[in-house]
Design a protein around this motif. Structure first.
Motif, PDB file in Angstrom:
ATOM      1  N   PHE A   1      -6.510  -4.519   5.805  1.00 47.14           N
ATOM      2  CA  PHE A   1      -5.129  -5.237   5.268  1.00 47.14           C
ATOM      3  C   PHE A   1      -4.189  -4.061   5.207  1.00 47.14           C
ATOM      4  N   GLN A   2      -4.366  -2.869   4.824  1.00 51.09           N
ATOM      5  CA  GLN A   2      -3.369  -1.722   4.894  1.00 51.09           C
ATOM      6  C   GLN A   2      -2.987  -1.711   6.441  1.00 51.09           C
TER       7      GLN A   2
ATOM      8  N   THR B   1     -11.294 -10.883   5.225  1.00 54.09           N
ATOM      9  CA  THR B   1     -10.517  -9.924   5.882  1.00 54.09           C
ATOM     10  C   THR B   1      -9.133 -10.665   6.380  1.00 54.09           C
ATOM     11  N   PRO B   2      -8.249  -9.894   7.005  1.00 53.10           N
ATOM     12  CA  PRO B   2      -6.801 -10.489   7.125  1.00 53.10           C
ATOM     13  C   PRO B   2      -6.977 -11.738   8.160  1.00 53.10           C
ATOM     14  N   GLU B   3      -8.038 -11.755   8.872  1.00 58.56           N
ATOM     15  CA  GLU B   3      -8.092 -12.997   9.936  1.00 58.56           C
ATOM     16  C   GLU B   3      -8.229 -14.303   9.153  1.00 58.56           C
ATOM     17  N   ASP B   4      -8.799 -14.178   7.907  1.00 59.26           N
ATOM     18  CA  ASP B   4      -9.003 -15.401   7.072  1.00 59.26           C
ATOM     19  C   ASP B   4      -7.869 -16.133   6.466  1.00 59.26           C
ATOM     20  N   LEU B   5      -6.753 -15.105   6.709  1.00 53.49           N
ATOM     21  CA  LEU B   5      -5.378 -15.638   6.075  1.00 53.49           C
ATOM     22  C   LEU B   5      -4.561 -16.551   7.036  1.00 53.49           C
ATOM     23  N   LYS B   6      -5.142 -16.715   8.483  1.00 55.26           N
ATOM     24  CA  LYS B   6      -4.264 -17.136   9.454  1.00 55.26           C
ATOM     25  C   LYS B   6      -4.336 -18.846   9.037  1.00 55.26           C
ATOM     26  N   GLY B   7      -3.346 -19.270   9.163  1.00 53.66           N
ATOM     27  CA  GLY B   7      -2.884 -20.747   9.069  1.00 53.66           C
ATOM     28  C   GLY B   7      -3.013 -21.213   7.498  1.00 53.66           C
ATOM     29  N   LEU B   8      -3.168 -20.543   6.575  1.00 50.09           N
ATOM     30  CA  LEU B   8      -3.053 -20.587   5.266  1.00 50.09           C
ATOM     31  C   LEU B   8      -1.431 -20.675   4.655  1.00 50.09           C
TER      32      LEU B   8
ATOM     33  N   LEU C   1      -9.708  -9.121  -4.122  1.00 50.92           N
ATOM     34  CA  LEU C   1      -9.040  -7.830  -4.661  1.00 50.92           C
ATOM     35  C   LEU C   1      -8.344  -6.831  -3.773  1.00 50.92           C
ATOM     36  N   ASP C   2      -7.445  -7.514  -2.703  1.00 46.11           N
ATOM     37  CA  ASP C   2      -6.990  -6.408  -1.724  1.00 46.11           C
ATOM     38  C   ASP C   2      -5.927  -5.506  -2.239  1.00 46.11           C
ATOM     39  N   GLN C   3      -5.452  -6.031  -3.266  1.00 44.68           N
ATOM     40  CA  GLN C   3      -4.577  -4.941  -4.098  1.00 44.68           C
ATOM     41  C   GLN C   3      -3.470  -4.562  -3.041  1.00 44.68           C
ATOM     42  N   HIS C   4      -2.647  -5.608  -2.192  1.00 40.98           N
ATOM     43  CA  HIS C   4      -1.750  -5.271  -1.599  1.00 40.98           C
ATOM     44  C   HIS C   4      -0.555  -4.546  -1.754  1.00 40.98           C
TER      45      HIS C   4
ATOM     46  N   TYR D   1       0.831  -1.219  -0.052  1.00 36.52           N
ATOM     47  CA  TYR D   1       0.098   0.114   0.143  1.00 36.52           C
ATOM     48  C   TYR D   1       0.800   1.259   0.149  1.00 36.52           C
ATOM     49  N   LEU D   2       2.039   1.104  -0.604  1.00 38.13           N
ATOM     50  CA  LEU D   2       2.969   2.406  -0.736  1.00 38.13           C
ATOM     51  C   LEU D   2       2.143   3.458  -1.686  1.00 38.13           C
ATOM     52  N   PHE D   3       1.344   3.105  -2.705  1.00 34.99           N
ATOM     53  CA  PHE D   3       0.848   3.969  -3.663  1.00 34.99           C
ATOM     54  C   PHE D   3      -0.688   3.966  -3.290  1.00 34.99           C
ATOM     55  N   ARG D   4      -1.302   5.217  -3.232  1.00 37.65           N
ATOM     56  CA  ARG D   4      -2.395   5.641  -2.865  1.00 37.65           C
ATOM     57  C   ARG D   4      -3.576   4.778  -3.948  1.00 37.65           C
ATOM     58  N   ASP D   5      -3.169   5.147  -5.424  1.00 37.17           N
ATOM     59  CA  ASP D   5      -3.792   4.555  -6.327  1.00 37.17           C
ATOM     60  C   ASP D   5      -3.110   4.350  -7.451  1.00 37.17           C
TER      61      ASP D   5
END
Length: 324
Positions: free
Chosen positions: A296-297, A158-165, A227-230, A107-111
Motif C-alpha cells: 500500500f505504501q 492487497t491494493p489490487e482488491d480495492l479496484k472497482g470498490l 489494518l493497512d494504516q494508510h 505513510y508520512l510517519f514511520r510509526d
C-alpha cells in the motif's frame, strides 16, 4: 442561507445564557464527538487542569455531540469569537490552514513514536502556529490513531482488491487522491449517512480508526477490517485568536499547559479505546486482516509526489518530518 442564520442566532443565544458576572472567564469549547469518545475524555482533562491552574478563574463550558454545528461551522465560530476553543480533525483544518494537508500524506510517519516526536517537536509546534493568521491558533494535538479500510462483502488484502470498490472518504483532496492511487473509487459522503450507505450497497466500504469503526456501529455492516494504516491524521485542539488575545500572559500559560497535559492523558484513553474496540469487532465476527503494508505504501507514493509538485513551498516541512 436561512438555516445558517438560525444556527448563528441559536449559538449567540446559548452563549449569552451561559455568561456570568462573577469575575470568572468562561471558555466555550465545542466539538462534534460523543461523550464516550477518548478525545472527549482528553478534553475533560483539559477542563479539569485549567480549573485547577487558574483557581477557578477560567471555566470551560463544553458543548459536545455537534451541539453548535459541524467542525467547519465551529471553526468559523472561533474565527468570529463566538466560541473560544474547539477540537477538529487536521483534515478539516487543512481547508483553513494549508500546512495541515501535510499531516494527511499516506505513510508520512514511520510509526506512532515518530508521529508524536514530530507533532510535539519543532515541526509540529510550527504548524500549530501557522493558523494564527487565519484566527485559529493551535494548542496541541490529540491522538486519532491510524485510518484503515473496512468493507462489507470483499476483503482487502492487497491494493489490487480495492479496484472497482466505492470507498467513502472525507471531503478532503488528500483522502480522495489516496484512494484513487490505490485503485479504488473515492466517494465523499457525510459521516452520518455512511451506515445506511454501506448497508444498502451505495458504497462498498470506508476507512477510519478502530474506535470510530466501532462507536459508529459500522462493524455491524462491514465484516472485513484491513489494518493497512494508510494515514495517521491527528486531531487538533484550537483556540480562536480573538479569544486568545483577550487573555493575560498568565492566563495564556494556564491554557497552554492544560492543553499539553490533556494531550498526554488522551493518548492513554486512546490506546485503551483501540484495545476495547478491536475486541468488540472480533467478538462481532469481523475478520481482522493484517496486510503487507509496504504494498500500500509503494502504490500510494504518487500522492506525496503530486502534493510536492503542486505545493513546492511545503517540501521543506515534509523533508524535515522524513529526516527526523
Amino acid at each position: 442561507m436561512m438555516n445558517r442564520i438560525i444556527w448563528a442566532l441559536l449559538v449567540v443565544f446559548v452563549m449569552q445564557s451561559c455568561k456570568k458576572d462573577n469575575g470568572v472567564k468562561t471558555l466555550y469549547l465545542a466539538h462534534t464527538l460523543p461523550q464516550t469518545h477518548p478525545v472527549h475524555k482528553g478534553i475533560l482533562e483539559f477542563q479539569k487542569a485549567l480549573n485547577e491552574k487558574s483557581g477557578g478563574k477560567l471555566e470551560v463550558k463544553i458543548f459536545p455531540d455537534g451541539q453548535l454545528g459541524s467542525e467547519r461551522e465551529v471553526l468559523e465560530l472561533l474565527q468570529i469569537g463566538s466560541v473560544a476553543i474547539t477540537k477538529v480533525s487536521a483534515a478539516t483544518l487543512s481547508n483553513f490552514v494549508p500546512e495541515y494537508h501535510i499531516l494527511g500524506i499516506p505513510y508520512l510517519f514511520r510509526d506512532k513514536q515518530h508521529q508524536f516526536d514530530v507533532l510535539e517537536g519543532e515541526v509540529g509546534k510550527s504548524i500549530l502556529q501557522k493558523g494564527s493568521k487565519f484566527w485559529l491558533r493551535g494548542l496541541c494535538y490529540y491522538d486519532a490513531g491510524s485510518r484503515s479500510f473496512y468493507t462489507s462483502n470483499k476483503a482487502i488484502r492487497t491494493p489490487e482488491d480495492l479496484k472497482g470498490l466505492k470507498i467513502r472518504v472525507m471531503n478532503n483532496q488528500m483522502a480522495i487522491n489516496m484512494v484513487e492511487a490505490l485503485g479504488g473509487s473515492p466517494t465523499p459522503m457525510a459521516y452520518g449517512e455512511l451506515y445506511t450507505a454501506i448497508q444498502q450497497g451505495v458504497v462498498d466500504g470506508a476507512e477510519n480508526n478502530p474506535p470510530s469503526f466501532v462507536s459508529s456501529n459500522h462493524y455491524e455492516v462491514s465484516k472485513y477490517y484491513t489494518l493497512d494504516q494508510h494515514s495517521s491524521v491527528p486531531d487538533v485542539l484550537l483556540v480562536g485568536t480573538k479569544y486568545w488575545d483577550s487573555l493575560s500572559e498568565e492566563e495564556k500559560v494556564w491554557v497552554q499547559e492544560s492543553a499539553d497535559e490533556s494531550s498526554q492523558a488522551e493518548k492513554v484513553f486512546w490506546n485503551n479505546s483501540v484495545e476495547e474496540s478491536m475486541a468488540k469487532a472480533k467478538e462481532a465476527g469481523v475478520e481482522i486482516i493484517i496486510p503487507d503494508k509496504s504494498l500500500f505504501q509503494e502504490q500510494s507514493k504518487s500522492v506525496l509526489e503530486a502534493f510536492q509538485k503542486d505545493h513546492p513551498e511545503m517540501s521543506e516541512i515534509i523533508n524535515q518530518i522524513k529526516n527526523q
